[in-house]
Design a protein around this motif. Structure first.
Motif, PDB file in Angstrom:
ATOM      1  N   ARG A 167       0.834  -1.208   0.000  1.00 51.96           N
ATOM      2  CA  ARG A 167       0.000   0.000   0.000  1.00 51.96           C
ATOM      3  C   ARG A 167       0.871   1.261   0.000  1.00 51.96           C
ATOM      4  O   ARG A 167       0.538   2.258  -0.670  1.00 51.96           O
ATOM      5  N   ASP A 168       1.971   1.218   0.734  1.00 50.88           N
ATOM      6  CA  ASP A 168       2.872   2.370   0.759  1.00 50.88           C
ATOM      7  C   ASP A 168       3.457   2.640  -0.624  1.00 50.88           C
ATOM      8  O   ASP A 168       3.546   3.803  -1.051  1.00 50.88           O
ATOM      9  N   ALA A 169       3.859   1.588  -1.350  1.00 49.31           N
ATOM     10  CA  ALA A 169       4.414   1.781  -2.691  1.00 49.31           C
ATOM     11  C   ALA A 169       3.383   2.412  -3.624  1.00 49.31           C
ATOM     12  O   ALA A 169       3.695   3.334  -4.390  1.00 49.31           O
ATOM     13  N   VAL A 170       2.146   1.923  -3.579  1.00 48.35           N
ATOM     14  CA  VAL A 170       1.099   2.453  -4.452  1.00 48.35           C
ATOM     15  C   VAL A 170       0.783   3.903  -4.086  1.00 48.35           C
ATOM     16  O   VAL A 170       0.583   4.755  -4.974  1.00 48.35           O
ATOM     17  N   THR A 171       0.771   4.213  -2.801  1.00 45.87           N
ATOM     18  CA  THR A 171       0.501   5.589  -2.375  1.00 45.87           C
ATOM     19  C   THR A 171       1.602   6.534  -2.811  1.00 45.87           C
ATOM     20  O   THR A 171       1.332   7.677  -3.218  1.00 45.87           O
TER      21      THR A 171
END
Length: 395
Positions: A192-196
């Motif tokens: 989720r952090d990478a996508v954000t």
């Protein structure tokens, strides 16, 4: 006449009983004489869904699709061409006219997600790019072109979306993505952090269901990430053996009464304030026998992920050929900077039964840091566990 305590959603029981009686004439089980409550009706499964959906397909046509088979045997369902998107769009509209969506779900092999996204885009008046999953390397090469096209939405599994995000970040590209559509597996913090980071202006739109039922529940950017909301005209009965879904009304892909899902669910409150919230707790069939002990795959992974430096984990289980319920060896594969000995030590601290096994079989429990976790080629998902055949050398 009432629904069982703890149920998610509410339906008039007389309406459910009448609905069950109609289904009995098209492939469903008969309604027991004297039935007065939802609990009086029989639990149904894939055989009933296949029969009911086949009967409907003979009249109106359908897509023959299959569940992913990630943790069990694939299940066939005849899904109507409308794929219930009109009913869904009344409560959940991630796409609007003018949206340009990159569809990163895998096509073919009878998996539903790619075709569902195509139909959703068509119904929404959006443009769709039917690309399929991209590796990080593919995404890095394509990112400048996707930016020029003006992609505003991306759809995929959390694993596939994280790959896409890593490539976009490596390319230094800026895509005007406002919408991230996800399903099929839970998020990890790292993904989720990478996508954000890749799409900082994007809201996350999730949905939950299966090929047999299609979409059951949804969430949107207002919601807690792990909380979804049951769509109207449905009720879910939480059950340790798998939640039971009942729905009434027109426009669903398949009508069901007390259909047993493969997941355990629980009621949940959501920061958005809407009702009928739920959390998916995990698979109902994730219990494994291990050299005289029994454990849940999910509970072991929760312990592993709690170790500082572990970002994602997966179990490698070895058992007799064809037996996916009895393991002789357990290997934790993990991503991150943690030390493998620390991971093993935490497992032995948290599970006394593992310590007992190790006292007799020193090779039975191990941990190893991996460069990449195994995936399901068909769906791009990372399964919680993989199985291999155990041999005498593993003693």
């Amino acid at each position: 006449m009432t629904m069982a305590a703890g149920s998610i959603g509410r339906l008039p029981v007389p309406e459910v009983l009448a609905h069950a009686d109609r289904l009995a004439r098209t492939g469903g089980p008969s309604v027991p004489q004297g039935a007065r409550e939802l609990a009086d009706l029989p639990v149904t499964g894939p055989a009933e869904v296949l029969g009911i959906s086949r009967n409907a397909a003979e009249r109106h046509g359908a897509l023959l699709l299959s569940s992913g088979g990630t943790t069990g045997e694939p299940k066939l369902t005849f899904v109507p061409h409308h794929q219930a998107v009109e009913r869904l769009s009344a409560r959940w509209r991630p796409l609007v006219p003018g949206s340009i969506m990159l569809n990163a779900f895998n096509a073919g092999r009878m998996w539903a997600s790619h075709y569902y996204m195509q139909r959703l885009a068509e119904h929404s008046g959006a443009t769709v790019i039917p690309f399929g999953p991209l590796t990080a390397e593919d995404a890095m090469a394509w990112a400048p072109r996707l930016a020029r096209i003006g992609v505003t939405a991306v759809a995929g599994t959390p694993t596939g979306l994280a790959d896409l995000a890593e490539g976009v970040l490596a390319a230094g590209a800026e895509l005007p993505v406002k919408t991230v559509i996800w399903m099929a597996e839970p998020w990890t913090d790292t993904k989720r952090d990478a996508v954000t980071r890749a799409f900082p202006q994007a809201g996350f739109w999730g949905n939950y269901g299966s090929v047999e039922t299609y979409v059951i529940a949804v969430n949107d950017p207002r919601c807690d990430p792990a909380v979804l909301h049951l769509l109207p005209e449905q009720v879910l009965e939480p059950d340790d053996g798998g939640a039971l879904l009942t729905r009434v009304g027109e426009g669903w892909t398949v009508p069901v009464v007390r259909y047993r899902l493969g997941d355990r669910v629980a009621p949940a409150e959501c920061r958005c304030g809407r009702g009928d919230g739920l959390r998916v707790l995990g698979r109902a069939d994730d219990m494994v026998k291990f050299r005289g002990a029994t454990f849940g795959i999910g509970e072991v992974l929760d312990v592993v992920r709690s170790v500082p430096g572990v970002t994602e984990a997966q179990l490698g289980l070895a058992g007799a050929d064809g037996d996916r319920r009895t393991a002789e060896r357990l290997t934790v594969r993990f991503l991150g900077t943690a030390d493998a000995e620390d991971v093993t030590a935490e497992l032995l601290r948290a599970f006394d039964r593992f310590r007992q096994v190790m006292s007799h079989h020193p090779k039975a429990v191990t941990a190893v840091r991996a460069e990449r976790l195994a995936r399901i080629d068909r769906t791009t998902k990372v399964p919680p566990a993989t199985w291999s055949k155990w041999s005498e050398e593993d003693r």
